[in-house]
Design a protein around this motif. Structure first.
Motif, PDB file in Angstrom:
ATOM      1  N   VAL A 277     -11.220   9.308  -0.701  1.00 36.71           N
ATOM      2  CA  VAL A 277     -11.646   7.958   0.501  1.00 36.71           C
ATOM      3  C   VAL A 277     -10.506   7.155   0.782  1.00 36.71           C
ATOM      4  CG1 VAL A 277     -13.969   7.738  -0.268  1.00 36.71           C
ATOM      5  CG2 VAL A 277     -12.428   6.792  -1.636  1.00 36.71           C
ATOM      6  N   ILE A 278     -10.473   6.481   1.658  1.00 39.29           N
ATOM      7  CA  ILE A 278      -9.301   5.566   2.123  1.00 39.29           C
ATOM      8  C   ILE A 278      -9.833   4.086   1.821  1.00 39.29           C
ATOM      9  CG2 ILE A 278      -7.839   4.688   3.966  1.00 39.29           C
ATOM     10  CD1 ILE A 278      -7.205   7.611   4.460  1.00 39.29           C
ATOM     11  N   GLU A 279      -9.511   3.112   1.352  1.00 42.65           N
ATOM     12  CA  GLU A 279      -9.941   1.888   1.200  1.00 42.65           C
ATOM     13  C   GLU A 279      -8.725   1.010   1.988  1.00 42.65           C
ATOM     14  OE1 GLU A 279     -12.604   0.745   0.017  1.00 42.65           O
ATOM     15  OE2 GLU A 279     -13.423   2.062  -1.400  1.00 42.65           O
ATOM     16  N   THR A 280      -9.356   0.068   2.898  1.00 40.17           N
ATOM     17  CA  THR A 280      -8.155  -0.619   3.480  1.00 40.17           C
ATOM     18  C   THR A 280      -8.671  -2.252   3.227  1.00 40.17           C
ATOM     19  OG1 THR A 280      -9.560  -0.764   5.563  1.00 40.17           O
ATOM     20  CG2 THR A 280      -7.758   0.906   5.092  1.00 40.17           C
TER      21      THR A 280
ATOM     22  N   ASN B  45      -6.719  -6.594   2.891  1.00 38.88           N
ATOM     23  CA  ASN B  45      -5.728  -7.388   3.037  1.00 38.88           C
ATOM     24  C   ASN B  45      -5.362  -8.122   1.742  1.00 38.88           C
ATOM     25  OD1 ASN B  45      -4.961  -7.893   6.250  1.00 38.88           O
ATOM     26  ND2 ASN B  45      -7.210  -7.511   6.304  1.00 38.88           N
ATOM     27  N   VAL B  46      -3.986  -8.101   1.350  1.00 39.10           N
ATOM     28  CA  VAL B  46      -3.673  -8.968   0.518  1.00 39.10           C
ATOM     29  C   VAL B  46      -2.518  -9.970   0.802  1.00 39.10           C
ATOM     30  CG1 VAL B  46      -2.278  -8.876  -1.779  1.00 39.10           C
ATOM     31  CG2 VAL B  46      -3.853  -7.052  -1.166  1.00 39.10           C
ATOM     32  N   MET B  47      -2.940 -11.217   0.832  1.00 38.41           N
ATOM     33  CA  MET B  47      -1.864 -12.209   1.161  1.00 38.41           C
ATOM     34  C   MET B  47      -1.613 -12.137   2.826  1.00 38.41           C
ATOM     35  SD  MET B  47       0.875 -13.177  -1.926  1.00 38.41           S
ATOM     36  CE  MET B  47       1.440 -14.558  -1.032  1.00 38.41           C
ATOM     37  N   GLY B  48      -2.499 -11.711   3.426  1.00 40.18           N
ATOM     38  CA  GLY B  48      -2.309 -11.662   4.987  1.00 40.18           C
ATOM     39  C   GLY B  48      -1.717 -10.277   5.335  1.00 40.18           C
ATOM     40  N   LYS B  49      -1.262  -9.432   4.310  1.00 40.53           N
ATOM     41  CA  LYS B  49      -0.461  -7.948   4.670  1.00 40.53           C
ATOM     42  C   LYS B  49      -1.758  -7.008   4.549  1.00 40.53           C
ATOM     43  CE  LYS B  49       3.457 -10.024   4.634  1.00 40.53           C
ATOM     44  NZ  LYS B  49       4.381  -9.757   3.844  1.00 40.53           N
ATOM     45  N   HIS B  50      -1.477  -5.969   5.306  1.00 38.12           N
ATOM     46  CA  HIS B  50      -2.628  -4.847   5.422  1.00 38.12           C
ATOM     47  C   HIS B  50      -2.307  -3.992   4.116  1.00 38.12           C
ATOM     48  CE1 HIS B  50      -4.997  -1.672   6.866  1.00 38.12           C
ATOM     49  NE2 HIS B  50      -4.037  -0.939   6.760  1.00 38.12           N
ATOM     50  N   VAL B  51      -3.250  -3.415   3.321  1.00 39.89           N
ATOM     51  CA  VAL B  51      -2.695  -2.533   2.506  1.00 39.89           C
ATOM     52  C   VAL B  51      -3.784  -1.407   2.660  1.00 39.89           C
ATOM     53  CG1 VAL B  51      -1.901  -4.070   0.678  1.00 39.89           C
ATOM     54  CG2 VAL B  51      -4.429  -3.701   0.991  1.00 39.89           C
ATOM     55  N   GLN B  52      -3.475  -0.292   2.106  1.00 39.43           N
ATOM     56  CA  GLN B  52      -4.337   1.051   2.472  1.00 39.43           C
ATOM     57  C   GLN B  52      -4.236   1.803   1.177  1.00 39.43           C
ATOM     58  OE1 GLN B  52      -4.771   3.291   6.311  1.00 39.43           O
ATOM     59  NE2 GLN B  52      -3.752   5.002   5.138  1.00 39.43           N
ATOM     60  N   LEU B  53      -5.190   2.023   0.460  1.00 37.03           N
ATOM     61  CA  LEU B  53      -5.244   2.823  -0.937  1.00 37.03           C
ATOM     62  C   LEU B  53      -6.128   4.083  -0.457  1.00 37.03           C
ATOM     63  CD1 LEU B  53      -5.138   3.109  -3.771  1.00 37.03           C
ATOM     64  CD2 LEU B  53      -7.106   1.509  -3.935  1.00 37.03           C
ATOM     65  N   THR B  54      -5.420   5.236  -1.165  1.00 36.71           N
ATOM     66  CA  THR B  54      -6.282   6.609  -0.966  1.00 36.71           C
ATOM     67  C   THR B  54      -6.653   6.833  -2.399  1.00 36.71           C
ATOM     68  OG1 THR B  54      -4.785   7.335   0.768  1.00 36.71           O
ATOM     69  CG2 THR B  54      -5.853   8.898  -0.638  1.00 36.71           C
ATOM     70  N   LEU B  55      -8.045   7.104  -2.535  1.00 38.06           N
ATOM     71  CA  LEU B  55      -8.527   7.157  -3.937  1.00 38.06           C
ATOM     72  C   LEU B  55      -9.161   8.901  -3.972  1.00 38.06           C
ATOM     73  CD1 LEU B  55     -10.113   3.850  -4.857  1.00 38.06           C
ATOM     74  CD2 LEU B  55      -8.364   4.945  -6.097  1.00 38.06           C
ATOM     75  N   GLY B  56      -8.975   9.249  -5.012  1.00 38.85           N
ATOM     76  CA  GLY B  56      -9.553  10.687  -5.015  1.00 38.85           C
ATOM     77  C   GLY B  56      -9.636  11.014  -6.717  1.00 38.85           C
ATOM     78  N   ARG B  57     -10.291  12.301  -6.637  1.00 37.74           N
ATOM     79  CA  ARG B  57     -10.347  13.055  -7.914  1.00 37.74           C
ATOM     80  C   ARG B  57      -9.261  13.937  -8.353  1.00 37.74           C
ATOM     81  NH1 ARG B  57     -12.842  16.830 -11.099  1.00 37.74           N
ATOM     82  NH2 ARG B  57     -13.899  16.453 -13.173  1.00 37.74           N
ATOM     83  N   CYS B  58      -8.264  14.251  -9.231  1.00 40.60           N
ATOM     84  CA  CYS B  58      -7.706  15.379  -9.495  1.00 40.60           C
ATOM     85  C   CYS B  58      -8.260  15.988 -10.706  1.00 40.60           C
ATOM     86  CB  CYS B  58      -6.137  14.887  -9.776  1.00 40.60           C
ATOM     87  SG  CYS B  58      -5.024  16.025  -9.974  1.00 40.60           S
TER      88      CYS B  58
ATOM     89  N   TRP C 228      -7.116  -6.650  -6.342  1.00 44.32           N
ATOM     90  CA  TRP C 228      -7.794  -5.770  -5.240  1.00 44.32           C
ATOM     91  C   TRP C 228      -7.881  -4.613  -5.661  1.00 44.32           C
ATOM     92  CZ3 TRP C 228      -6.184  -1.765  -2.128  1.00 44.32           C
ATOM     93  CH2 TRP C 228      -7.335  -1.757  -0.758  1.00 44.32           C
ATOM     94  N   LEU C 229      -6.795  -3.873  -6.180  1.00 40.76           N
ATOM     95  CA  LEU C 229      -6.683  -2.368  -6.741  1.00 40.76           C
ATOM     96  C   LEU C 229      -7.798  -2.169  -7.717  1.00 40.76           C
ATOM     97  CD1 LEU C 229      -3.037  -1.657  -6.947  1.00 40.76           C
ATOM     98  CD2 LEU C 229      -4.580  -0.849  -5.149  1.00 40.76           C
ATOM     99  N   GLY C 230      -8.128  -3.100  -8.700  1.00 37.01           N
ATOM    100  CA  GLY C 230      -9.352  -3.130  -9.707  1.00 37.01           C
ATOM    101  C   GLY C 230     -10.572  -3.070  -8.907  1.00 37.01           C
ATOM    102  N   ARG C 231     -10.878  -3.874  -8.204  1.00 39.39           N
ATOM    103  CA  ARG C 231     -11.976  -3.955  -7.500  1.00 39.39           C
ATOM    104  C   ARG C 231     -12.642  -2.827  -6.732  1.00 39.39           C
ATOM    105  NH1 ARG C 231     -11.079  -8.294  -5.369  1.00 39.39           N
ATOM    106  NH2 ARG C 231     -10.737  -7.754  -2.966  1.00 39.39           N
ATOM    107  N   LYS C 232     -11.441  -2.212  -6.002  1.00 44.82           N
ATOM    108  CA  LYS C 232     -11.798  -1.027  -5.196  1.00 44.82           C
ATOM    109  C   LYS C 232     -11.913   0.160  -6.041  1.00 44.82           C
ATOM    110  CE  LYS C 232     -11.787  -3.009  -1.463  1.00 44.82           C
ATOM    111  NZ  LYS C 232     -13.101  -3.233  -0.669  1.00 44.82           N
ATOM    112  N   ALA C 233     -11.104   0.264  -7.046  1.00 41.01           N
ATOM    113  CA  ALA C 233     -10.971   1.560  -8.075  1.00 41.01           C
ATOM    114  C   ALA C 233     -12.521   1.168  -8.793  1.00 41.01           C
ATOM    115  CB  ALA C 233      -9.991   1.491  -9.135  1.00 41.01           C
ATOM    116  N   ASP C 234     -12.891   0.295  -9.126  1.00 42.30           N
ATOM    117  CA  ASP C 234     -14.281   0.341  -9.913  1.00 42.30           C
ATOM    118  C   ASP C 234     -15.263   0.567  -8.938  1.00 42.30           C
ATOM    119  OD1 ASP C 234     -13.102  -0.660 -12.328  1.00 42.30           O
ATOM    120  OD2 ASP C 234     -13.651  -2.904 -11.994  1.00 42.30           O
ATOM    121  N   GLU C 235     -15.085   0.199  -7.801  1.00 43.65           N
ATOM    122  CA  GLU C 235     -16.299   0.632  -6.764  1.00 43.65           C
ATOM    123  C   GLU C 235     -16.336   2.131  -6.388  1.00 43.65           C
ATOM    124  OE1 GLU C 235     -15.576  -1.650  -3.242  1.00 43.65           O
ATOM    125  OE2 GLU C 235     -15.846  -3.838  -4.131  1.00 43.65           O
TER     126      GLU C 235
END
Length: 527
Positions: A291-294, A296-309, A386-393
């Motif tokens: 999944v891709i999570e997008t 904003n952190v301090m007004g900057k766009h961020v995009q995180l790719t999460l998956g299982r390896c 932000w990373l912690g919140r998205k990883a937990d979700e």
């Protein structure tokens, strides 16, 4: 009237040893500095190896670390800039450039050994620089001999426009006296350029681990499998400390080959370790349930790719890989619930490029000068949250139960990819192809691609997928997992992705054990 005197800095030779302490925590960080310089020089090939060489001063053979690239090389002015202690950061913003601080070569070379020689060549010049603790031992001020040549027809002549003939002769004599390099060996190494360009770095008097060397090296078997390839290892084999980590199987921490596999977000440069090619491992392309999570952190766009390896699940690893300007800065960073529970997030890997967040727009950056971590800043703190919140979700939505059986690990990546050994582009394999059956050297014209290197690199299209593996306790669940508005799934699973544990759940033969939630509850965290 008082005479105004200008105060210039004097560098004591002991400062070279002090510089090397920038990488005292992890010696591979020193090698990474030299790899960064090769990529910034637009090199397409980089060779890292340790061999032995005869030293007259040591009266015997000594190990010699060599780092050779085919980049654009350096002029006299550029190599002087490289050997000076810090320089002005580039005014122009270059997203692909890693070098920023002007200390990488010095800190890296002096961490690896006491003496380093640089041989570099451009289309019209050649230079030799010698950064040495042995040469400067007992001196009051630091001396760095440099000899530069310019091309005159088919030969190289001493460039008297940047140095006098007497100075060039003096510097060359010092290099030959305090290094294993005489004029014949220098000529032999210069011949490796083959009329091309590039830079060669040789380091000796390597760092010690007790009575032996900090690094150990093994030459692989020619024609052997990937398990018999050469490697350079950290002798201590110590696993780096990370909050919440219990796994002791983090090969990246002590194997240079494993580190080079993931050092770049988009691997293009061919890297050889101990004579054998490193098979790049683009993490984003090797995950399952991607999944891709997008956001904003301090007004900057961020995009995180999460998956299982699967590999990381087997080794009980997890965490986020943070890249800056395409280069790995932190690996297996545990965030959110991963910090509090060893079972939380097992096998889950995240990949993110944080260049925009960690660059403040005024040339300043929130990255340590050794490029092995980030400064304690507001931007980094908010990014961690932000990373912690998205990883937990992601974990709650996909893996709220764990099957405590080996078959649970048998997941394949959403897609398998292969890299052409000529154009370095990545090609997606069809579902009926297994990358393990491909030859070690693969090119675009081969099966199953059967195309050409001119074909543009395929991009992964965004779209919503269904999660094939049902979570325990939920019968006949066929609907797509629902993520929040900024979550986008990027792959389609197939019936072939199901493993034995999925079939067991469908037949009602097995039920997963609910995982134990450790740390604060979600309600407490929100409060």
């Amino acid at each position: 009237d008082a005479i105004v005197e200008r105060n210039y800095v004097r560098a004591d030779p002991s400062y070279l040893k002090t510089l090397g302490q920038a990488h005292s925590g992890w010696i591979f960080g020193a090698i990474a500095e030299l790899v960064d310089n090769a990529r910034d020089a637009k090199a397409t090939k980089l060779e890292i190896s340790i061999d032995t060489i005869y030293s007259k001063r040591a009266s015997g053979s000594i190990p010699l670390l060599s780092i050779i690239d085919d980049g654009h090389g350096m002029t006299h002015q550029e190599i002087v800039r490289m050997t000076c202690f810090g320089h002005k950061q580039p005014e122009a913003y270059e997203p692909e450039r890693i070098g920023r601080f002007g200390v990488g070569f010095k800190t890296g070379a002096m961490r690896l050994g006491r003496d380093a020689l640089v041989l570099t060549q451009t289309a019209n010049s050649r230079s030799i620089a010698f950064l040495s603790q042995s040469l400067n031992e007992g001196k009051d001020n630091l001396e760095i001999p440099i000899v530069s040549y310019r091309r005159e027809g088919q030969i190289m002549e001493v460039d008297i426009t940047v140095q006098s003939s007497a100075l060039a002769k003096y510097n060359l004599k010092a290099i030959k006296e305090f290094s294993p390099f005489n004029k014949y060996l220098i000529g032999e190494k210069a011949a490796l350029f083959c009329e091309g360009t590039g830079t060669q770095i040789y380091i000796w008097s390597l760092d010690k681990w007790g009575s032996d060397y900090s690094l150990e090296w093994h030459t692989g078997l020619k024609g052997g499998s990937s398990f018999h390839q050469g490697d350079i290892l950290i002798r201590s084999r110590r696993i780096r400390s990370r909050p919440g980590q219990i796994s002791q199987q983090v090969r990246l921490d002590y194997s240079l080959r494993s580190y080079m596999e993931v050092i770049f977000l988009v691997p293009r440069m061919k890297i050889y370790v101990q004579g054998s090619l490193v098979k790049s491992r683009p993490l984003e392309k090797s995950l399952n349930k991607t999944v891709i999570e997008t956001g904003n952190v301090m007004g900057k766009h961020v995009q995180l790719t999460l998956g299982r390896c699967q590999l990381e699940w087997e080794q009980a690893n997890c965490g986020i890989f943070l890249y800056w300007h395409g280069r790995l800065i932190e690996a297996y960073k545990r965030v959110g619930g991963m910090v509090h529970g060893a079972d939380v997030g097992r096998g889950v890997i995240g990949v993110i490029d944080v260049t925009d967040v960690m660059d403040d727009g005024n040339v300043s950056v929130w990255v340590h000068s050794n490029k092995q971590g980030f400064q304690d800043s507001e931007a980094y703190a908010l990014l961690e949250e932000w990373l912690g919140r998205k990883a937990d979700e992601y974990w709650d939505n996909n893996f709220d139960s764990l099957q405590l059986k080996k078959s649970n690990s048998l997941y394949k990546p959403d897609q398998e990819w292969v890299q052409c050994d000529k154009c370095r582009k990545w090609r997606m394999l069809s579902s009926n192809w297994d990358s393990k059956n491909l030859p070690l050297e693969w090119f675009c014209y081969m099966e199953p691609f059967k195309g050409s290197c001119e074909t543009p690199e395929q991009k992964v299209e965004q779209g919503v997928i269904t999660v094939s593996a049902k979570r325990s306790g939920y019968k006949n669940q066929q609907k797509a997992s629902k993520f929040d508005d900024d979550a986008v799934n990027v792959s389609n699973t197939t019936e072939g992705d199901k493993d034995d544990s999925d079939q067991d759940m469908e037949d009602g033969k097995a039920r997963g054990l609910k995982r134990l939630r450790r740390g604060l509850t979600r309600a407490c965290r929100k409060a």
